[in-house]
Every structure is written in structure tokens, then in C-alpha cells.
Design an enzyme around this catalytic site. Structure first.
Site, PDB file in Angstrom:
ATOM      1  N   ASN A   1       0.847  -1.195   0.000  1.00 41.77           N
ATOM      2  CA  ASN A   1       0.000   0.000   0.000  1.00 41.77           C
ATOM      3  C   ASN A   1       0.883   1.245   0.000  1.00 41.77           C
ATOM      4  O   ASN A   1       1.385   1.662   1.044  1.00 41.77           O
ATOM      5  CB  ASN A   1      -0.915   0.008   1.232  1.00 41.77           C
ATOM      6  CG  ASN A   1      -1.770   1.265   1.302  1.00 41.77           C
ATOM      7  OD1 ASN A   1      -1.886   2.003   0.321  1.00 41.77           O
ATOM      8  ND2 ASN A   1      -2.356   1.536   2.464  1.00 41.77           N
TER       9      ASN A   1
ATOM     10  N   ASP B   1      -2.833  -1.623   9.148  1.00 43.11           N
ATOM     11  CA  ASP B   1      -3.815  -2.686   9.394  1.00 43.11           C
ATOM     12  C   ASP B   1      -4.925  -2.737   8.350  1.00 43.11           C
ATOM     13  O   ASP B   1      -5.590  -3.755   8.197  1.00 43.11           O
ATOM     14  CB  ASP B   1      -4.435  -2.492  10.783  1.00 43.11           C
ATOM     15  CG  ASP B   1      -3.409  -2.630  11.887  1.00 43.11           C
ATOM     16  OD1 ASP B   1      -2.640  -3.609  11.857  1.00 43.11           O
ATOM     17  OD2 ASP B   1      -3.359  -1.761  12.782  1.00 43.11           O
TER      18      ASP B   1
ATOM     19  N   THR C   1       0.265   3.511   9.555  1.00 44.71           N
ATOM     20  CA  THR C   1       0.166   4.386  10.717  1.00 44.71           C
ATOM     21  C   THR C   1      -0.011   3.599  12.005  1.00 44.71           C
ATOM     22  O   THR C   1       0.705   3.815  12.985  1.00 44.71           O
ATOM     23  CB  THR C   1      -1.023   5.360  10.553  1.00 44.71           C
ATOM     24  OG1 THR C   1      -0.860   6.108   9.354  1.00 44.71           O
ATOM     25  CG2 THR C   1      -1.098   6.316  11.735  1.00 44.71           C
TER      26      THR C   1
ATOM     27  N   GLU D   1     -11.511   2.436  10.295  1.00 47.02           N
ATOM     28  CA  GLU D   1     -12.376   3.020   9.272  1.00 47.02           C
ATOM     29  C   GLU D   1     -13.750   3.326   9.864  1.00 47.02           C
ATOM     30  O   GLU D   1     -14.181   2.690  10.821  1.00 47.02           O
ATOM     31  CB  GLU D   1     -12.524   2.065   8.083  1.00 47.02           C
ATOM     32  CG  GLU D   1     -11.217   1.681   7.408  1.00 47.02           C
ATOM     33  CD  GLU D   1     -10.542   2.842   6.707  1.00 47.02           C
ATOM     34  OE1 GLU D   1     -11.245   3.829   6.357  1.00 47.02           O
ATOM     35  OE2 GLU D   1      -9.319   2.778   6.499  1.00 47.02           O
TER      36      GLU D   1
END
Length: 487
Positions: free
Chosen positions: A123, A182, A213, A447
Site C-alpha cells: 500500500n 492494518d 500508521t 475506518e
């Protein structure tokens, strides 16, 4: 180091090790190569081998703390942080001896069940946007040393990893690795469980290399065996192939469901995590900065939680009246889905409740919420329970002190904190106490799962509405690569 009299020797020969002739033995039971003053454990130290004519090249790693213990005076070295990559050259007397030794070593490595083919997500947008560099500098060299074939997929947008996982040819790979925070791991788990063949797909071992993060999962796995949370340590755990079962929580509301492997937050923690995004330009300091704002302008939320307590925690809360909803009604919500429907919810089991107002409700599946937050120190990876950290009332200065205890888990010892385990959970979120026109945020694995009226970016579409949600745990449903077998 010499083999004990009871340790059977598979092979023994005089070999030139990096140009110096010496007696070398390879023993069967412990899988160790020994020569005067040196010992290589195939499981712990050796990554891979190759053969060139009469010479066997052994690629290995060792901790930096002691150079001479491993006989590194004549080996090539490459620094990878906490470990050192090393190359040993074993020059045999002839090609036949080289073939015999290499075959025995390869057989032992194969017996360890290590992965040979990996699908790797990177990512490039998460955290400090350093995942691509971390892969090239720390992950790729170790995978190459271990003779592992890998396919790399950079994620292009949110839920890209989920889309790929939904259609990935799992028969081609021995594991899926996430070089990220994660979030990509969570996407992969949800993608695998939405497949028609979810029962076999979710058995695919998952690896996490910290490059984002939060890095709560990587930190939890590595810290459990006393290792620092580094990309090299995480990659070595994947290469060695040790595996650990992982609980998965199904969060459901109507026909929607989401599979969580980390945490759910509502109240203070969710507000800090999500609303601090507006200060992302501050880097990691944004969390502490916004936490102070939220504590000194503390919000409290109306609502109610109901739960099925784990054994030994049945006295928490107060008795709750069983709901009228039946098992079949809850399960029927998932009939049209091709993937996993989630575990059955026996509503009569929800016999305990706690009424609000609440400062914070925090459910955790693993100990660390991030690299600096030991949110649930007693959480286990596959015990079948979620750890609930709950705050109803707390003076602001005390709350500020509790936040400083997060890095070592001391907050759960406070009389202002309820800390216990649950098997299943119902959250009925309400409005803010100070302003009933405003509601809260439900944060799952970093999220926004649902956002109520008047919240940060409340106009954005979310998977669920700010209303009652159900959570239940499947014990050990997923599998992760881990440094060793841990509980």
C-alpha cells in the site's frame, strides 16, 4: 558447539566453510549445522540454499547483538536493522557430496512447512507513504534469500485489496502478505470471506509487515514473543512459516456485515481516531494533539450495550431482558450473500447490559491498537472473546493521565475503567448528552463503519447506519503467520 551423544548425525564431512577447511555435521532431530565455534539452526537462522558446482551457498540471518557467536568473521554481511543477513559458502570435496548435502538440507527446510509462493500487497499511500521503500529495502531481499516466489500488487484505491482477494486464485499461493498498516489486512479478510469458497479461502495464511500508521496487528504478533515491531522481524516470521489462529468478529446490521480482526470503538477513541484526520499534516502528533482537545471538551454519549460475558465475567453489568428477535430472523438477513453469513446470534444469550451515558466503548481482538497503544493487555489471538474497555464517568485530568498509560496498558487498572471479555455484543448508540441533535462515530479497524448526525464528514456514505449493530466472534476463523505459536 558439539552434538550431544544422543543426537543422531545425518551428515558429517570435512568442508571448506568460506575458504577454511573444518569438520561440519548436520543433525536430524534439532536441524542444526555445526562446525567448531559455530552453530546454524535451519529453522531459526537459515533462509535458503543454492548449489553451484561443488559449492553450497547458505543464506542466513542472525541478531546483531553478537557477531562472534555465529562465526561471522569470514561471512558476508548485510544490515537489516535488528538482524544481519549472512552468506556462507560450503565448498564440498566433489559434486556428489554437494548434491547429497544440499538434498538433505532442502528436505529439512521443506519439512518446516514454509511458504514457497506468496501474493504480496503493498500500500504506497498508507502512513508515511513508505511501504514501497520498505518492501524494496527490507522485505524483498529476505524473500529472495529464502527462494520464495512472489507476486506484488500495489493497491491503487480504497478496497482494491478486497476486490483482488475476492477473485484471487488461492491455489497458486501459500499465503497473502500485506506490506501496509492494518487496513489492507482487514480488506483481505473481508474479501476472502465474501467468496463462494470462503471456507477454504479464509484458511489462507495472512502475513503483515508494518508499513502504515497503526500497525496494531504486527505489533501484537511480534510483541507477544518479545520482538520489536520491524519490517525485517515481520518478514522473517512469514518466511519461517509458523502460523497462529486468529479470531474474527462479524459485525452485522440488517443485510450488511463487516468482518473485523482488530477493534471497534465508539465515543472518545473513535472521535480521536477519525476526527484527527483533519490534522493529518501534523503527522503522528495529530493523535496526541486532538486527544487533548477532545478530553478538555469531553463528549458523553447516550446509549446501551448488551453482551454475552465470557466465563468469569458474568457479574459485569446488570441483568437484561431477552430480546424477541430469533436466530432465524438474524440469519435470514444473509441469505442472499454468496460468502460467509456470520455465526448464528442466539439473542436469548444476551443476558447482561450496561446503560449509558458513556465516555468511551472500545472492543479489542488483539492487545495493541497501534504501535504505541497497548489497548487490551489481556487480549488473546484465538480465545473466542473480545476484550471490552469501557469508560462511563471519569474526571478530565484523570482521563488525560489514563491516555498516557496506554503505551503500557496501565489504563485498564483504573477504577474508572471497566475491563472484561465478551463473546457477543450489541451496541445501541445514541446522541450526545450535551447536544441531542448530534450523534457519534462507530470506528471499526480504523475506518468509519457508521456516522451519526452532525459528525465529521457525516455526509459521506458508510457501510452501516448509526443504529443498533450486532457483533459475534468466530474463534480461530482466520490464520496469520506469527513468530511462533502464541495464544
Amino acid at each position: 558447539m558439539k552434538p550431544t551423544p544422543t543426537t543422531p548425525i545425518i551428515l558429517s564431512d570435512n568442508i571448506k566453510v568460506n575458504g577454511v577447511e573444518t569438520p561440519v555435521t548436520f543433525t536430524a532431530v534439532d536441524g542444526k549445522l555445526r562446525w567448531p565455534g559455530n552453530c546454524l539452526s535451519i529453522d531459526k537462522h537459515v533462509l535458503g540454499i543454492s548449489i553451484e558446482g561443488f559449492t553450497i551457498k547458505i543464506r542466513a540471518v542472525k541478531e546483531n547483538k553478537c557477531e562472534d557467536e555465529f562465526g561471522c568473521c569470514c561471512c558476508r554481511r548485510y544490515s537489516t536493522g535488528g538482524t544481519m543477513r549472512k552468506s556462507y559458502s560450503f565448498e564440498m570435496v566433489d559434486e556428489n557430496s554437494a548434491r547429497i548435502w544440499s538434498n538433505k538440507l532442502e528436505e529439512f527446510i521443506d519439512s518446516l512447512g514454509r511458504p514457497k509462493r506468496l501474493f504480496v500487497f503493498v500500500n504506497p499511500y498508507g502512513g508515511k507513504k513508505s511501504a514501497s521503500k520498505i518492501f524494496v529495502d527490507s522485505v524483498k531481499p529476505l524473500l529472495d534469500d529464502a527462494n520464495i516466489d512472489y507476486t506484488v500488487q500495489e493497491t491503487k484505491y480504497q478496497f482494491h485489496a478486497k476486490e483482488v482477494a475476492t477473485s484471487l486464485d488461492i491455489m497458486r499461493y501459500d499465503g497473502v502478505v500485506c506490506v501496509s498498516g492494518d487496513g489492507i489486512l482487514v480488506e483481505v479478510v473481508n474479501g476472502l470471506l465474501e467468496r463462494e469458497d470462503w471456507e477454504s479461502a479464509i484458511k489462507m495464511p495472512l502475513g503483515v509487515v508494518p508499513a502504515g500508521t497503526g500497525n496494531g496487528m504486527a505489533k501484537s504478533l511480534l510483541d507477544a514473543v518479545g520482538l520489536s515491531c520491524t519490517a525485517s522481524n515481520a518478514t522473517l516470521a512469514i518466511i519461517r512459516g509458523h502460523k497462529q489462529s486468529l479470531d474474527v468478529a462479524t459485525i452485522s446490521q440488517g443485510q450488511s456485515r463487516f468482518f473485523s480482526v482488530l477493534m471497534l470503538a465508539w465515543g472518545l477513541i473513535a472521535d480521536i481516531d477519525i476526527e484527527s484526520e483533519k490534522y493529518r499534516w501534523m503527522g503522528s502528533a495529530r493523535i496526541d494533539f486532538y486527544a487533548m482537545q477532545r478530553i478538555f471538551r469531553l463528549r458523553r454519549y447516550n446509549g446501551c450495550i448488551k453482551f454475552v460475558a465470557a466465563p468469569g465475567y458474568e457479574t459485569f453489568g446488570e441483568p437484561a431482558e431477552p430480546e424477541g428477535e430469533t436466530i432465524s430472523e438474524v440469519k435470514s438477513n444473509f441469505v442472499q450473500h454468496k460468502g460467509y453469513r456470520g455465526p448464528a446470534l442466539h439473542m436469548k444469550e444476551f443476558n447482561r447490559k450496561i446503560e449509558g451515558p458513556f465516555v468511551s466503548v472500545w472492543l479489542h481482538n488483539v492487545p495493541w491498537g497501534g504501535q504505541d497503544a497497548l489497548a487490551a493487555p489481556d487480549a488473546k489471538f484465538s480465545d473466542g472473546y473480545l476484550d471490552l474497555v469501557l469508560i462511563k464517568e471519569c474526571p478530565k485530568l484523570t482521563l488525560l493521565s489514563l491516555m498516557t498509560e496506554l503505551n503500557k496498558g496501565g489504563h485498564v487498572k483504573s477504577p474508572h475503567v471497566l475491563y472484561f471479555k465478551v463473546k457477543a455484543f450489541v451496541l445501541e448508540p445514541g446522541a450526545r448528552v450535551d447536544d441531542r441533535s448530534k450523534e457519534g462515530i462507530i470506528d471499526v479497524d480504523g475506518e468509519v463503519l457508521a456516522s451519526g448526525k452532525g459528525t465529521y464528514k457525516s455526509n459521506y456514505k458508510t457501510l452501516m447506519t448509526y443504529d443498533k449493530i450486532y457483533i459475534k466472534v468466530d474463534q480461530g476463523l482466520a490464520t496469520v503467520f506469527s513468530p511462533s505459536t502464541i495464544s
